[in-house]
Design a protein around this motif. Structure first.
Motif, PDB file in Angstrom:
ATOM      1  N   GLU B 391       0.863  -1.249   0.056  1.00 32.61           N
ATOM      2  CA  GLU B 391      -0.073   0.250  -0.082  1.00 32.61           C
ATOM      3  C   GLU B 391       0.929   1.170  -0.100  1.00 32.61           C
ATOM      4  O   GLU B 391       1.766   1.331   0.968  1.00 32.61           O
ATOM      5  N   LYS B 392       0.800   1.889  -0.753  1.00 31.97           N
ATOM      6  CA  LYS B 392       1.539   3.257  -1.047  1.00 31.97           C
ATOM      7  C   LYS B 392       0.772   4.305  -1.639  1.00 31.97           C
ATOM      8  O   LYS B 392      -0.296   4.200  -2.409  1.00 31.97           O
ATOM      9  N   GLU B 393       0.944   5.549  -1.341  1.00 34.25           N
ATOM     10  CA  GLU B 393       0.448   6.523  -1.814  1.00 34.25           C
ATOM     11  C   GLU B 393       1.602   7.676  -2.303  1.00 34.25           C
ATOM     12  O   GLU B 393       2.611   8.069  -1.528  1.00 34.25           O
ATOM     13  N   VAL B 394       1.523   8.216  -3.454  1.00 37.55           N
ATOM     14  CA  VAL B 394       2.475   9.306  -4.083  1.00 37.55           C
ATOM     15  C   VAL B 394       1.971  10.386  -4.457  1.00 37.55           C
ATOM     16  O   VAL B 394       0.906  10.168  -5.482  1.00 37.55           O
ATOM     17  N   PHE B 444      -7.060   8.420  -0.438  1.00 42.00           N
ATOM     18  CA  PHE B 444      -6.008   8.933  -0.215  1.00 42.00           C
ATOM     19  C   PHE B 444      -6.188   9.705   1.119  1.00 42.00           C
ATOM     20  O   PHE B 444      -7.034  10.173   1.653  1.00 42.00           O
TER      21      PHE B 444
END
Lengths: 502, 446
Positions: B391-394, B444
């Protein structure tokens, strides 16, 4: 100034009984006197260069530059390459050696090993033969090899004839970043032999074993390679200054000014590997890369320079790649933390500079600078808690115009080596993305389970900040605001804002 | 500036000519074909050396790329010992002082590697495994097949038009409500149970996938082939397909059956079954009421026209009534949002892909992705595709003032591209958060 340096193209060492010469220094001295021996002016000595039987292949596949190669040459080399590949199968490289995260090899265009970060170069001669054969096969196609990618492993080539530098890395660095590492390695080699000397040797002796000139240099290179894996200064291409009150730094600068003599180009005061102050000639800047090469040299051999004063030829690639400057290096305290360096173009200036040193020290003592410096490095770096933003865990801040950076020491959760390495890897990754030549970014904000990272390139600075993973974007932005104000407020203490001139 | 160009395409197998003097036997295909044999052998020799060299230092991880000043070499080991190499020449620009300089990274090489893999999958679909062909019909048969295949393929290859969507190799699904979707699925099941020669079937609507009983990979290749050959869906005006309009094989009461979409006229394809077996099947393409269906038959009946008539009589009315009552789900697209919003949504598991970008990338088109944004998306995708990345947010601001926000969670990825010069991180985040509510579990953070 530059002219002076050019004239002194051969490394030459002046020493006398009264000077305490450290052992490595002797190595350098002897290797440098060898230089002059191998100078093309003495053709009889050249013939001694050994060509052992197993080196024959490799020398056959040497790059022939310039001019396109004939078809015969090409097919010959191609066959050599195939033969080398079959040989390669048989050579057993240990798996622990293969698993090293980052390899750096330096070889000559004839395939002679010069340096390998891990393992003994001699055992790697067949591997290096393959490397140089690949380089020359690509060269035959009127092209230049840059990199090869296999999974997460990158093979990066930097061709600086007569040298070929190759890095093999499975870290998170980008190809571009690895290229920069290779440039540092190259500059370090140049600092010992100078470009003009290197070219002179290889214009006549393609098979020359450069290790003869580089005796004792391995530890500079080892130190450099290890630092590049963990020290942000190479990532950011900036130096770190010892945090010191602004007025105290000014006193140090003024003291350095006292050393003004003919042909003195730079005076640098360093403490525990961090710059305290620099004084320079008006018309010459000390380039950041040159300064880093110099600092690496001092840091890598602090123990061998120990007490007393040393005199060492050094070629600074950005300043003048074809000539040597002469470094007068002396430590000002027992613990070998504070080091005074003079760089002069005059090879006979040693005793003049010894006098200068006395003047500088007297002035430093008058203002109690050494005590202040001692206090500054003994209390070590500041921690991030000093900034007073709880959600901020760590940061790197670089001012672009003066190429200096500041960062707090690693603290919780980056208190152990593993976590520190991981965070440094993340910084490398972000720096690589922000400075991707294909698509440079202005801002990079990423949230993962473990932390939130922000990288921001503005006109005057670059900031890399690590936050707790739960920070909101609003909090992060306001934290950055506060951090920038905090740094601005301490600018004079964290950075060397002014460099004095002689 | 000249665009990026294919400079060479090679297929070789080193085990076919291990001895010196027999190197020629390694070559299975070489483009350009008129290259001298000497150069062909040399270039393959270099590729072999590179593969072996990387192996010595990173065992088990094959060589993927070599970048040189002027070229990008892309390596792909399609089957054991069978290597496909694509060499691209970088565009050359002339700088102000008259020197020639190569323009860096016009196109993401990872996108090109996807193209290379797709080349193999298309070949595989048409002709089966390299090793099978060699085993059953000999090396020369494989060479012939490769020659024929590439002749057709290379003429339709437009690397500079590689879309950002290519990288995902996803399936564009049709946005239908569940009930309609079920009806289509039941229609497909009806066909398969009624006609026992039909083993599988794919139904598409306006170039978008509706239902398929094949594995995702095969479905993807077949749908992209049909989309390209039959010009389904939207095609940019700048590049009309050069191929001849497909003549209907049979024009029947409700719809029409098309003749083969392959230049060879063959309709045989190699389908990978769920068991991992590969089976040869015949492909029948049927178009009616905006739908294109592909039926896969295990053998071709002697009277093809009869089965076609039967199919038309059975499927035609079904599709007719289905298409007439289609209720499209509200599609999240540019119309619902300001035009400076674009998105790509990709599900790694189902390969489902949804986007406001076109599959065909064109430089002149306003809806196309700027090169740097494409690089950023490819880059993030590469990072997201890593299994370690759960899981990642950029959120990223590109130099040309666009923003890219990306999120990965539960094997799904969402990319949002926002063109807004004066936005800041907070404002962009607000917009993205509002938009991401339309996607499951794509929230987000604050």
């Amino acid at each position: 100034m530059e002219d002076d340096a050019t004239i002194l193209s051969t490394g030459h060492v002046t020493s006398s009984e009264s000077v305490d010469v450290p052992s490595d220094f002797e190595n350098l001295a002897s290797s440098n006197s060898q230089n002059s021996a191998s100078n093309p002016a003495n053709p009889d000595i050249q013939e001694e260069v050994f060509v052992s039987a197993d080196d024959q292949y490799v020398s056959d596949s040497a790059l022939s530059l310039p001019g396109p190669s004939s078809d015969d040459d090409i097919s010959f080399r191609q066959r050599k390459l195939t033969m080398l590949m079959t040989e390669e199968d048989e050579s057993e490289l240990s798996s622990s050696w293969k698993e090293k995260k980052s390899h750096i090899f330096v070889l000559t265009e004839a395939g002679k090993p010069v340096y390998s970060r891990h393992g003994c170069e001699d055992k790697l001669s067949s591997l290096m033969g393959v490397m140089v054969a690949i380089v020359s096969c690509v060269h035959d196609r009127n092209d230049t090899i840059r990199s090869i990618v296999a999974g997460n492993r990158k093979f990066v080539f930097l061709i600086k004839l007569p040298l070929v530098l190759v890095a093999v890395s499975s870290a998170l660095e980008t190809i571009h970043q690895i290229e920069i590492h290779l440039h540092y390695v190259y500059n370090t080699i140049i600092s010992v032999v100078s470009l003009s000397q290197l070219n002179r040797i290889y214009s006549t002796q393609k098979n020359y074993d450069l290790r003869r000139l580089l005796t004792g240099t391995d530890k500079f290179l080892d130190h450099l390679c290890n630092s590049m894996d963990q020290d942000p200064q190479y990532l950011l291409r900036a130096v770190k200054c010892l945090p010191l009150a602004g007025h105290m730094r000014d006193f140090v600068g003024q003291s350095l000014q006292q050393s003004k003599t003919d042909d003195l180009a730079f005076a640098v005061l360093v403490s525990s590997g961090q710059v305290v102050s620099i004084c320079r000639l008006k018309e010459h800047n000390l380039d950041t890369t040159d300064l880093q090469v110099l600092l690496n040299l001092v840091n890598a051999s602090a123990t061998s320079f120990h007490a007393g004063e040393s005199w060492l030829p050094i070629c600074l690639a950005q300043f003048n790649p074809s000539g040597f400057l002469h470094a007068h290096i002396s430590f000002l305290d027992e613990k070998l933390q504070t080091c005074l360096i003079f760089l002069s173009a005059d090879r006979d200036a040693f005793f003049t500079l010894c006098e200068c040193k006395k003047k500088v020290v007297a002035k430093l003592n008058k203002h109690k600078c050494l005590e202040a410096i001692h206090l500054a490095y003994s209390k070590a770096d500041y921690t991030v808690s000093k900034v007073g933003i709880p959600e901020l865990w760590h940061f790197l801040y670089k001012t672009n115009n003066i190429s200096q950076f500041t960062c707090p020491e690693f603290s919780v959760p980056y208190h152990n080596e593993k976590q520190r390495q991981r965070l440094f890897g993340l910084y490398q990754e972000m720096h690589g993305k922000i400075h991707n030549p294909a698509a440079p970014l202005k801002l990079h904000y990423s949230v993962s389970d473990e932390e939130t990272l922000l990288a921001w390139v503005a006109s005057g600075f670059e900031l890399y900040a690590t936050f707790s993973p739960l920070v909101t974007k609003n909090q992060a932005i306001s934290a950055v605001d506060r951090l920038l104000r905090w740094i601005k407020h301490r600018e004079d203490e964290l950075f060397m804002m002014r460099t004095l001139t002689f | 500036m000249e665009p990026i160009k294919l400079s060479s395409m090679v297929v070789y197998n080193s085990t076919f000519g291990p001895k010196e003097g027999e190197e020629e036997k390694k070559i299975l295909y070489y483009y350009p074909e008129n290259e001298s044999l000497y150069k062909k052998i040399n270039n393959i020799g270099l590729c072999e050396a590179l593969v072996q060299f990387t192996m010595t230092l990173s065992p088990g991880v094959p060589c993927e790329y070599m970048h040189t000043q002027k070229h990008d070499y892309i390596f792909y080991e399609a089957e054991e010992h069978y290597w496909m190499i694509m060499v691209l020449s970088k565009p050359v620009t002339v700088t102000s002082d008259g020197k020639k300089a190569t323009k860096e990274d016009q196109i993401s090489t990872s996108a090109c590697r996807v193209v290379l893999k797709e080349v193999y999958q298309r070949f595989h679909l048409l002709h089966g495994l390299f090793s099978y062909i060699v085993h059953f019909s000999g090396v020369s048969a494989l060479k012939d097949k490769l020659l024929e295949f590439f002749k057709e393929f290379l003429s339709s290859l437009h690397l500079s038009e590689t879309s950002v969507l290519h990288v995902f190799r996803g399936l564009m699904y049709c946005n239908l409500d569940n009930f309609t979707l079920l009806k289509f699925q039941s229609c497909a099941n009806t066909i398969q149970s009624k006609f026992d020669t039909i083993k599988h079937c794919i139904i598409t609507l306006n170039g978008h996938m509706v239902t398929s009983s094949l594995l995702e990979d095969d479905s993807q290749v077949i749908v992209s082939l049909c989309t390209e050959k039959l010009s389904l869906g939207k095609l940019s005006a700048s590049r009309k397909p050069k191929i001849r309009p497909n003549k209907p094989m049979y024009q029947l009461h409700h719809g029409k059956f098309l003749s083969s979409i392959f230049q060879s006229g063959s309709d045989r394809v190699f389908i990978t079954l769920k068991s991992g077996m590969i089976e040869q099947m015949h492909m029948l393409i049927y178009q009616a009421f905006g739908t294109t269906s592909v039926f896969f038959l295990d053998h071709l009946p002697t009277a093809l026209i009869d089965i076609c008539k039967e199919l038309d009589a059975c499927v035609g009315p079904l599709l007719s009534s289905l298409t007439s009552e289609i209720q499209f789900c509200p599609r999240i697209n540019a119309e619902n949002y300001e035009s400076n919003f674009r998105h790509i949504f990709f599900n790694q598991q189902s390969l489902s892909l949804e986007s406001t970008y076109d599959l065909k990338h064109s430089r002149n088109c306003t809806s196309s992705v700027p090169t740097d944004v494409m690089h950023v998306i490819c880059d993030i995708n590469e990072c997201f595709s890593d299994h370690a990345c759960q899981e990642k947010e950029v959120i990223v601001k590109v130099q040309n003032e666009s923003w890219v926000a990306a999120k990965k969670a539960n094997k799904k990825m969402l990319f949002v591209v926002i063109n807004s010069k004066n936005a800041n991180l907070i404002a962009v985040n607000e917009d993205v958060r509002r938009m991401s509510t339309h996607f499951d579990s794509m929230h987000f953070s604050d």
